[in-house]
Scaffold this motif. Structure first.
Motif, mmCIF file in Angstrom:
data_model
loop_
_atom_site.group_PDB
_atom_site.id
_atom_site.type_symbol
_atom_site.label_atom_id
_atom_site.label_comp_id
_atom_site.label_asym_id
_atom_site.label_seq_id
_atom_site.Cartn_x
_atom_site.Cartn_y
_atom_site.Cartn_z
ATOM 1 N N MET A 100 0.946 -0.981 -0.384
ATOM 2 C CA MET A 100 0.218 -0.231 -0.123
ATOM 3 C C MET A 100 1.085 0.952 -0.429
ATOM 4 S SD MET A 100 -2.809 0.836 2.872
ATOM 5 C CE MET A 100 -3.783 2.799 2.785
ATOM 6 N N ASN A 101 0.594 1.988 -1.519
ATOM 7 C CA ASN A 101 1.418 3.321 -0.990
ATOM 8 C C ASN A 101 0.952 4.670 -0.274
ATOM 9 O OD1 ASN A 101 2.962 5.692 -2.074
ATOM 10 N ND2 ASN A 101 4.016 3.908 -3.638
ATOM 11 N N PRO A 102 1.081 5.097 0.559
ATOM 12 C CA PRO A 102 0.244 5.846 0.655
ATOM 13 C C PRO A 102 0.323 7.417 -0.068
ATOM 14 C CG PRO A 102 2.060 6.314 2.594
ATOM 15 C CD PRO A 102 1.918 4.321 1.341
ATOM 16 N N GLN A 103 1.553 7.256 -0.397
ATOM 17 C CA GLN A 103 1.509 8.972 -1.317
ATOM 18 C C GLN A 103 1.042 8.682 -2.801
ATOM 19 O OE1 GLN A 103 3.729 11.626 -0.777
ATOM 20 N NE2 GLN A 103 2.566 12.580 -2.539
ATOM 21 N N ILE A 104 0.577 7.981 -3.436
ATOM 22 C CA ILE A 104 -0.159 7.873 -4.724
ATOM 23 C C ILE A 104 -1.401 7.623 -4.004
ATOM 24 C CG2 ILE A 104 -0.816 6.010 -6.631
ATOM 25 C CD1 ILE A 104 1.896 4.343 -5.818
ATOM 26 N N ILE A 105 -2.063 7.374 -2.949
ATOM 27 C CA ILE A 105 -3.547 7.607 -3.080
ATOM 28 C C ILE A 105 -3.734 8.779 -2.544
ATOM 29 C CG2 ILE A 105 -5.139 7.152 -0.373
ATOM 30 C CD1 ILE A 105 -3.864 4.402 -0.493
ATOM 31 N N VAL A 106 -2.468 9.429 -1.396
ATOM 32 C CA VAL A 106 -2.780 11.089 -1.389
ATOM 33 C C VAL A 106 -3.088 12.069 -3.166
ATOM 34 C CG1 VAL A 106 -2.138 13.810 -1.085
ATOM 35 C CG2 VAL A 106 -2.097 11.146 0.938
ATOM 36 N N GLU A 107 -2.176 11.534 -4.056
ATOM 37 C CA GLU A 107 -1.524 12.440 -5.668
ATOM 38 C C GLU A 107 -2.907 11.780 -5.801
ATOM 39 O OE1 GLU A 107 1.759 10.767 -6.950
ATOM 40 O OE2 GLU A 107 3.132 11.428 -5.657
ATOM 41 N N SER A 108 -4.336 11.000 -6.130
ATOM 42 C CA SER A 108 -5.464 10.462 -6.620
ATOM 43 C C SER A 108 -6.089 11.302 -6.187
ATOM 44 C CB SER A 108 -5.294 8.419 -6.753
ATOM 45 O OG SER A 108 -6.341 8.330 -6.880
ATOM 46 N N VAL A 109 -6.213 11.301 -4.443
ATOM 47 C CA VAL A 109 -7.298 11.567 -4.336
ATOM 48 C C VAL A 109 -7.413 13.284 -4.239
ATOM 49 C CG1 VAL A 109 -8.985 12.441 -2.344
ATOM 50 C CG2 VAL A 109 -7.899 10.573 -2.792
ATOM 51 N N SER A 110 -5.662 14.568 -4.431
ATOM 52 C CA SER A 110 -5.831 15.653 -5.029
ATOM 53 C C SER A 110 -5.895 15.933 -5.805
ATOM 54 C CB SER A 110 -4.066 15.366 -3.816
ATOM 55 O OG SER A 110 -3.764 15.568 -3.056
ATOM 56 N N SER A 111 -5.922 14.338 -6.866
ATOM 57 C CA SER A 111 -6.236 14.832 -8.498
ATOM 58 C C SER A 111 -7.259 15.913 -8.573
ATOM 59 C CB SER A 111 -6.056 13.990 -9.588
ATOM 60 O OG SER A 111 -7.038 13.161 -9.336
ATOM 61 N N ILE A 112 -8.470 14.752 -8.088
ATOM 62 C CA ILE A 112 -9.683 15.534 -7.522
ATOM 63 C C ILE A 112 -9.958 17.111 -6.893
ATOM 64 C CG2 ILE A 112 -12.511 14.698 -7.249
ATOM 65 C CD1 ILE A 112 -10.775 13.455 -8.930
ATOM 66 N N LEU A 113 -9.503 16.744 -5.644
ATOM 67 C CA LEU A 113 -9.707 17.994 -4.738
ATOM 68 C C LEU A 113 -8.332 18.436 -4.933
ATOM 69 C CD1 LEU A 113 -11.716 18.656 -2.381
ATOM 70 C CD2 LEU A 113 -9.790 17.826 -0.775
ATOM 71 N N LYS A 114 -7.921 19.673 -5.231
ATOM 72 C CA LYS A 114 -6.348 20.398 -5.971
ATOM 73 C C LYS A 114 -6.423 21.321 -4.684
ATOM 74 C CE LYS A 114 -7.811 19.960 -10.902
ATOM 75 N NZ LYS A 114 -6.685 18.796 -11.496
ATOM 76 N N GLY A 115 -5.343 20.976 -4.644
ATOM 77 C CA GLY A 115 -4.200 22.252 -3.859
ATOM 78 C C GLY A 115 -4.621 21.540 -2.087
ATOM 79 N N LYS A 116 -5.219 20.285 -2.231
ATOM 80 C CA LYS A 116 -5.371 20.073 -0.499
ATOM 81 C C LYS A 116 -5.147 18.856 -0.421
ATOM 82 C CE LYS A 116 -7.898 23.176 -0.491
ATOM 83 N NZ LYS A 116 -8.121 24.732 1.078
ATOM 84 N N GLU A 117 -3.690 18.855 -0.371
ATOM 85 C CA GLU A 117 -2.967 17.120 -0.755
ATOM 86 C C GLU A 117 -2.454 17.245 1.155
ATOM 87 O OE1 GLU A 117 -2.553 20.101 -2.437
ATOM 88 O OE2 GLU A 117 -1.564 18.806 -4.622
ATOM 89 N N ASP A 118 -2.439 18.174 2.029
ATOM 90 C CA ASP A 118 -2.141 18.169 3.252
ATOM 91 C C ASP A 118 -3.555 17.525 4.033
ATOM 92 O OD1 ASP A 118 -0.559 18.552 6.052
ATOM 93 O OD2 ASP A 118 -1.917 20.574 5.684
ATOM 94 N N VAL A 119 -4.741 18.183 3.609
ATOM 95 C CA VAL A 119 -6.083 17.859 3.687
ATOM 96 C C VAL A 119 -6.308 16.018 3.383
ATOM 97 C CG1 VAL A 119 -8.228 18.047 4.196
ATOM 98 C CG2 VAL A 119 -6.631 20.299 3.974
ATOM 99 N N VAL A 120 -5.397 16.095 2.279
ATOM 100 C CA VAL A 120 -6.372 13.895 1.743
ATOM 101 C C VAL A 120 -5.175 13.798 2.924
ATOM 102 C CG1 VAL A 120 -5.277 13.122 0.176
ATOM 103 C CG2 VAL A 120 -6.615 15.218 -0.435
ATOM 104 N N LEU A 121 -3.478 13.942 3.217
ATOM 105 C CA LEU A 121 -2.976 13.493 3.841
ATOM 106 C C LEU A 121 -3.312 13.109 5.186
ATOM 107 C CD1 LEU A 121 -0.245 11.820 4.528
ATOM 108 C CD2 LEU A 121 0.663 14.621 4.610
ATOM 109 N N LYS A 122 -3.635 14.167 5.513
ATOM 110 C CA LYS A 122 -4.290 14.215 7.689
ATOM 111 C C LYS A 122 -5.661 13.477 6.941
ATOM 112 C CE LYS A 122 -2.900 19.048 8.893
ATOM 113 N NZ LYS A 122 -1.992 19.115 8.131
ATOM 114 N N SER A 123 -6.310 12.901 6.208
ATOM 115 C CA SER A 123 -7.437 11.828 6.610
ATOM 116 C C SER A 123 -7.348 10.679 6.110
ATOM 117 C CB SER A 123 -8.361 12.788 4.827
ATOM 118 O OG SER A 123 -9.206 14.029 4.924
#
Length: 300
Positions: free
Chosen positions: A1-24
């Protein structure tokens, strides 16, 4: 399981909120639950839907209102004429990820229907206990400004949320790109599932066994102890709050490529794990207060 790829994938939808996605994601991997406190229209539903899609987990959204009943969440027993017995019809809580939208609009009785589920991963209906699917993750939302017709969450329920975060408005450039692009909700269908359920459970169990040194444990205890004796804090952080902070720090360590917790993990998450558990005196900024405590407590 690669958390970085997961964060990048979700951040492609929720743009500019990588930190929020990571905390989630950190909150999810810690085995806890998340409270999103923000104004409407900044992407709370988009975040929840995107996470469920990328993680390959079942999802249900419940709009909390003043007339919502506990049975609308948990389910209800219905008499089956053919079987001559009652049959339990599962409610939306029997999904992996639950979006409890505007949770503070429901009555305390309905809010409390989530307590057993969040604390123990099971629900009891008509004296029968049912196990919930694993993993089980509640994302609750509430508007911090709109108070008309709301029932504030009691401290006992706030204490069940591992983290409280805000998404916030996007920056101007990101907002322009959002306005020029397609509907984010339509893009979610195009997301690819990146992990299998058994991998998620294995990862969560692995994270729970991460090493926490005595010095790190003492560091967290010192932080929460100061919240219990601070003149601007009426009610300090509970032991459960300290445990949730440690669990989230373990998950953050995993996302950063480590299998042990360092002081920076604790410091980065303390404002999001602790502030909502405290009862502050009027006019006190909880975020600033926790940051001042972190500056005062020596790092191990």
């Amino acid at each position: 399981m690669n958390p970085q790829i997961i964060v990048e994938s979700v951040s492609s939808i929720l743009k500019g909120k990588e930190d929020v996605v990571l905390k989630s994601l950190v909150c999810f991997l810690s085995g806890g639950h998340l409270l999103l406190e923000d104004v409407p229209g900044v992407g709370k539903t988009t975040l929840a839907l995107s996470l469920s899609k990328v993680l390959g987990l079942s999802f249900a959204r419940v709009q909390f209102t003043s007339d919502l009943l506990p049975s609308d969440i948990l389910g209800v027993s219905i008499y089956d004429q053919a079987k001559k017995s009652f049959v339990f019809k599962q409610g939306p809580i029997f999904h992996n990820i639950i979006l409890a939208d505007e949770i503070n609009r429901a009555t305390p009785k309905t809010q409390s229907a989530l307590l057993e589920a969040m604390a123990e991963g099971k629900v009891t209906v008509d004296g029968i206990t049912y196990e919930l699917p694993k993993p089980f993750f509640v994302i609750a939302t509430q508007n911090p400004l709109e108070q008309y017709g709301t029932f504030p969450l009691p401290e006992s329920q706030l204490d069940r949320f591992s983290m409280r975060i805000s998404i916030g408005y996007p920056d101007k450039e990101t907002e322009v790109s959002i306005l020029r692009g397609e509907n984010p909700l339509e893009k979610i269908d195009k997301l690819t599932t990146l992990v299998k359920p058994h991998e998620i459970l294995s990862t969560i169990q692995q994270i729970s066994r991460f090493y926490v040194s005595p010095d790190i444990a003492k560091f967290v205890v010192e932080i929460v102890s100061r919240t219990r004796n601070h003149p601007d804090i009426i009610l300090g952080v509970s032991t459960r709050g300290a445990m949730h902070l440690i669990n989230c720090a373990k998950a953050l360590a995993y996302c950063r490529g480590r299998d042990f917790v360092v002081p920076e993990d604790v410091k980065d998450l303390a404002p999001y794990c602790l502030v909502h558990r405290m009862v502050l005196r009027d006019g006190v900024d909880g975020q600033a207060l926790i940051k001042s405590i972190l500056e005062e407590v020596p790092s191990p």
